[in-house]
Design an enzyme around this catalytic site. Structure first.
Site, PDB file in Angstrom:
ATOM      1  N   HIS A  55       0.847  -1.189   0.000  1.00  0.00           N
ATOM      2  CA  HIS A  55       0.000   0.000   0.000  1.00  0.00           C
ATOM      3  C   HIS A  55       0.887   1.244   0.000  1.00  0.00           C
ATOM      4  O   HIS A  55       2.112   1.146   0.138  1.00  0.00           O
ATOM      5  CB  HIS A  55      -0.923  -0.002   1.233  1.00  0.00           C
ATOM      6  CG  HIS A  55      -0.183  -0.078   2.534  1.00  0.00           C
ATOM      7  ND1 HIS A  55      -0.171  -1.197   3.334  1.00  0.00           N
ATOM      8  CD2 HIS A  55       0.594   0.833   3.164  1.00  0.00           C
ATOM      9  CE1 HIS A  55       0.565  -0.971   4.404  1.00  0.00           C
ATOM     10  NE2 HIS A  55       1.050   0.247   4.320  1.00  0.00           N
TER      11      HIS A  55
HETATM   12  C1  T46 Z   1       3.243   0.386   6.803  1.00  0.00           C
HETATM   13  C2  T46 Z   1       3.942  -0.908   7.031  1.00  0.00           C
HETATM   14  C3  T46 Z   1       5.419  -0.780   7.029  1.00  0.00           C
HETATM   15  C4  T46 Z   1      -3.382  -0.628  14.141  1.00  0.00           C
HETATM   16  O1  T46 Z   1      -4.433  -0.856  14.765  1.00  0.00           O
HETATM   17  N1  T46 Z   1      -2.566   0.406  14.502  1.00  0.00           N
HETATM   18  C5  T46 Z   1      -1.409   0.695  13.853  1.00  0.00           C
HETATM   19  O2  T46 Z   1      -0.690   1.659  14.235  1.00  0.00           O
HETATM   20  C6  T46 Z   1      -1.046  -0.111  12.719  1.00  0.00           C
HETATM   21  C7  T46 Z   1       0.228   0.164  11.950  1.00  0.00           C
HETATM   22  C8  T46 Z   1      -1.872  -1.140  12.346  1.00  0.00           C
HETATM   23  N2  T46 Z   1      -3.022  -1.394  13.056  1.00  0.00           N
HETATM   24  C9  T46 Z   1      -3.851  -2.539  12.667  1.00  0.00           C
HETATM   25  C10 T46 Z   1      -4.546  -2.391  11.322  1.00  0.00           C
HETATM   26  C11 T46 Z   1      -4.652  -3.815  10.852  1.00  0.00           C
HETATM   27  O3  T46 Z   1      -5.826  -4.389  11.346  1.00  0.00           O
HETATM   28  O4  T46 Z   1      -3.023  -3.691  12.560  1.00  0.00           O
HETATM   29  C12 T46 Z   1      -3.453  -4.526  11.504  1.00  0.00           C
HETATM   30  C13 T46 Z   1      -2.344  -4.844  10.528  1.00  0.00           C
HETATM   31  O5  T46 Z   1      -1.984  -3.637   9.823  1.00  0.00           O
HETATM   32  P1  T46 Z   1      -1.449  -3.664   8.317  1.00  0.00           P
HETATM   33  O6  T46 Z   1      -2.111  -4.739   7.557  1.00  0.00           O
HETATM   34  O7  T46 Z   1      -1.565  -2.271   7.778  1.00  0.00           O
HETATM   35  O8  T46 Z   1       0.095  -4.057   8.538  1.00  0.00           O
HETATM   36  P2  T46 Z   1       1.289  -3.959   7.508  1.00  0.00           P
HETATM   37  O9  T46 Z   1       2.469  -4.555   8.179  1.00  0.00           O
HETATM   38  O10 T46 Z   1       0.932  -4.476   6.161  1.00  0.00           O
HETATM   39  O11 T46 Z   1       1.555  -2.385   7.333  1.00  0.00           O
HETATM   40  C14 T46 Z   1       2.123  -1.690   8.418  1.00  0.00           C
HETATM   41  C15 T46 Z   1       1.520  -0.292   8.512  1.00  0.00           C
HETATM   42  O12 T46 Z   1       0.080  -0.390   8.611  1.00  0.00           O
HETATM   43  C16 T46 Z   1       1.852   0.553   7.313  1.00  0.00           C
HETATM   44  O13 T46 Z   1       1.582   1.901   7.602  1.00  0.00           O
HETATM   45  O14 T46 Z   1       3.734   1.243   6.092  1.00  0.00           O
HETATM   46  O15 T46 Z   1       3.532  -1.583   8.236  1.00  0.00           O
END
Ligand code: T46
Length: 144
Positions: A55
């Protein structure tokens, strides 16, 4: 929304104090991290072969530090891609806004700390690459 700046994404050295007791790394806001820090989160226990990210963010800027193990980060805009290998806590990666990111090749022992310029906001995410390309095109046209 400001346009993407892939060239602004870069590895930054983390100052480290080493003595016979080991190492201490530190980061001052707006000095070693090029934004005000609103949030931090960390990734660990990523299974073999899994990837994260996939993303871009409209406004969020981030700073990634691999505290343990290793990781590959692919950054791209609508024109080019840059890949970074992170494997040491003396180097962090600054990711600017409007950059598409894919995190992959996590080593089994990987622990990655992320410093973020804003609180978590699901509306800041662009999860479809075609939408991302459209927004980039719009931003470029606006610039003239
Ligand atoms: C990015 C990469 C490097 C939260 O509730 N709070 C938070 O601060 C974050 C980061 C995530 N979440 C929740 C949202 C989703 O339900 O945690 C779950 C997994 O998040 P996501 O699928 O976005 O995780 P990644 O590792 O694909 O992405 C993350 C960051 O979201 C993003 O900003 O740049 O790490």
């Amino acid at each position: 929304m400001r346009p993407s700046n892939l060239r602004a994404c870069r590895l930054l050295e983390i100052p480290t104090v080493s003595d016979p007791r080991g190492n201490l790394g530190f980061l001052n806001e707006l000095e070693h991290v090029p934004f005000s820090i609103a949030r931090s989160y960390f990734l660990w226990g990523v299974p073999d072969g899994a990837s994260r990210g996939g993303h871009a963010h409209k406004n969020l800027q981030q700073f990634l530090i691999v505290l343990n193990g290793s990781l590959e980060v692919a950054l791209r805009d609508d024109r080019e891609e840059m890949t970074f290998s992170l494997n040491h806590p003396t180097t962090g990666l600054f990711i600017d806004r409007m950059i598409w990111r894919d995190l992959r090749a996590f080593s089994g022992n990987n622990v990655t700390l992320v410093l973020a310029s804003e609180l978590y906001n699901p509306d800041d995410y662009i999860r479809d690459f075609h939408d991302y390309e459209d927004l980039m095109r719009l931003a470029t046209n606006h610039k003239g």
